[in-house]
Design an enzyme around this catalytic site. Sequence first.
Site, PDB file in Angstrom:
ATOM      1  N   ARG A 145       0.819  -1.200   0.000  1.00 52.92           N
ATOM      2  CA  ARG A 145       0.000   0.000   0.000  1.00 52.92           C
ATOM      3  C   ARG A 145       0.857   1.256   0.000  1.00 52.92           C
ATOM      4  O   ARG A 145       1.767   1.405   0.788  1.00 52.92           O
ATOM      5  CB  ARG A 145      -0.895   0.047   1.231  1.00 52.92           C
ATOM      6  CG  ARG A 145      -1.586   1.388   1.334  1.00 52.92           C
ATOM      7  CD  ARG A 145      -2.731   1.363   2.263  1.00 52.92           C
ATOM      8  NE  ARG A 145      -3.257   2.705   2.393  1.00 52.92           N
ATOM      9  CZ  ARG A 145      -4.454   2.950   2.859  1.00 52.92           C
ATOM     10  NH1 ARG A 145      -5.232   1.959   3.210  1.00 52.92           N
ATOM     11  NH2 ARG A 145      -4.878   4.175   2.970  1.00 52.92           N
ATOM     12  N   ARG A 175      -4.658   4.462  -4.088  1.00 52.48           N
ATOM     13  CA  ARG A 175      -4.030   3.468  -3.217  1.00 52.48           C
ATOM     14  C   ARG A 175      -4.113   2.080  -3.837  1.00 52.48           C
ATOM     15  O   ARG A 175      -5.034   1.780  -4.593  1.00 52.48           O
ATOM     16  CB  ARG A 175      -4.657   3.459  -1.822  1.00 52.48           C
ATOM     17  CG  ARG A 175      -6.088   2.998  -1.702  1.00 52.48           C
ATOM     18  CD  ARG A 175      -7.140   4.085  -1.896  1.00 52.48           C
ATOM     19  NE  ARG A 175      -6.835   5.347  -1.253  1.00 52.48           N
ATOM     20  CZ  ARG A 175      -7.092   5.603   0.023  1.00 52.48           C
ATOM     21  NH1 ARG A 175      -7.625   4.688   0.775  1.00 52.48           N
ATOM     22  NH2 ARG A 175      -6.830   6.779   0.527  1.00 52.48           N
ATOM     23  N   ASP A 187      -7.023  -0.793   0.142  1.00 54.12           N
ATOM     24  CA  ASP A 187      -7.513  -0.184   1.377  1.00 54.12           C
ATOM     25  C   ASP A 187      -8.530  -1.170   1.959  1.00 54.12           C
ATOM     26  O   ASP A 187      -9.446  -1.600   1.260  1.00 54.12           O
ATOM     27  CB  ASP A 187      -8.194   1.142   1.008  1.00 54.12           C
ATOM     28  CG  ASP A 187      -8.722   1.903   2.204  1.00 54.12           C
ATOM     29  OD1 ASP A 187      -8.143   1.784   3.301  1.00 54.12           O
ATOM     30  OD2 ASP A 187      -9.713   2.636   2.029  1.00 54.12           O
ATOM     31  N   ASP A 189     -11.099  -1.416   5.031  1.00 57.27           N
ATOM     32  CA  ASP A 189     -11.718  -0.647   6.116  1.00 57.27           C
ATOM     33  C   ASP A 189     -12.717  -1.490   6.894  1.00 57.27           C
ATOM     34  O   ASP A 189     -13.512  -2.233   6.306  1.00 57.27           O
ATOM     35  CB  ASP A 189     -12.449   0.577   5.546  1.00 57.27           C
ATOM     36  CG  ASP A 189     -11.489   1.635   5.034  1.00 57.27           C
ATOM     37  OD1 ASP A 189     -10.331   1.651   5.487  1.00 57.27           O
ATOM     38  OD2 ASP A 189     -11.910   2.439   4.183  1.00 57.27           O
TER      39      ASP A 189
HETATM   40  N1  PH2 Z   1     -11.774   5.252  -0.841  1.00 51.15           N
HETATM   41  C1  PH2 Z   1     -11.469   6.415  -0.319  1.00 51.15           C
HETATM   42  C2  PH2 Z   1     -11.781   7.693  -0.956  1.00 51.15           C
HETATM   43  N2  PH2 Z   1     -12.535   7.582  -2.143  1.00 51.15           N
HETATM   44  N3  PH2 Z   1     -13.705   6.328  -3.742  1.00 51.15           N
HETATM   45  C3  PH2 Z   1     -14.103   5.141  -4.202  1.00 51.15           C
HETATM   46  N4  PH2 Z   1     -14.876   5.101  -5.281  1.00 51.15           N
HETATM   47  N5  PH2 Z   1     -13.751   3.963  -3.611  1.00 51.15           N
HETATM   48  C4  PH2 Z   1     -12.953   3.940  -2.495  1.00 51.15           C
HETATM   49  O1  PH2 Z   1     -12.644   2.839  -1.969  1.00 51.15           O
HETATM   50  C5  PH2 Z   1     -12.519   5.185  -1.966  1.00 51.15           C
HETATM   51  C6  PH2 Z   1     -12.916   6.384  -2.627  1.00 51.15           C
HETATM   52  C7  PH2 Z   1     -10.777   6.501   0.971  1.00 51.15           C
HETATM   53  O2  PH2 Z   1     -10.470   5.315   1.513  1.00 51.15           O
HETATM   54 MG    MG Z   2     -11.066   3.935   3.004  1.00 50.22          MG
HETATM   55 MG    MG Z   3      -8.536   2.734   5.240  1.00 58.85          MG
END
Ligand code: PH2
Ligand code: MG
Ligand code: MG
Length: 158
Positions: A82, A91, A94, A96
């Site tokens: 990452r 990134r 990610d 979460d």
């Molecule tokens: N993650 C973010 C910010 N913006 N946009 C999309 N479409 N998908 C994401 O996973 C994403 C984002 C911050 O983690």
């Molecule tokens: Mg995120």
């Molecule tokens: Mg995150």
Amino acid sequence: MKAYLSLGSNMGDRGFLLEESCRCLEDHPQIDILQKSSVYVTKPWGVTGQPDFWNLALEIETGLSPLELLDVCQKIEHELGRVRIVRWGPRTIDIDLLSYDNREWKDERLILPHPRMEEREFVLAPLREIASGYILPSGRTVSEVRGEGEVSVLNPGK
Ligand code: PH2
Ligand code: MG
Ligand code: MG
């Protein structure tokens, strides 16, 4: 304990990175993946002018505590190279935590449920697919709420 995760990638081989993250999670002795959504191609939320994301959601069963689970997710992010220069910017991967056993949690490392999940269709659409009755922080179910941003299923019908 049941937990929901949101995974996203918009750098490198996005399909491989999502698959590899799921494999690493499943390989953990205290994590079982119960449900996995389709992959969604989503317009970047927050910072535009970056490549589209691929996002998916997982329902997992885990014996780990919330912070132990966060550690595992961050270790996988790290192992998969990452890089994040800008907040909300591009990134590789990610991972979460959206929710953990419907518990509330608030410290400097982790806030549960994820405070911004309800505004974001890239989080809600995959979650709706695997947990349409999931109750969001506002008290509404995920099937009743539409977030912001364009999303589409990567391989409809596959
Ligand atoms: N993650 C973010 C910010 N913006 N946009 C999309 N479409 N998908 C994401 O996973 C994403 C984002 C911050 O983690
Ligand atoms: Mg995120
Ligand atoms: Mg995150």
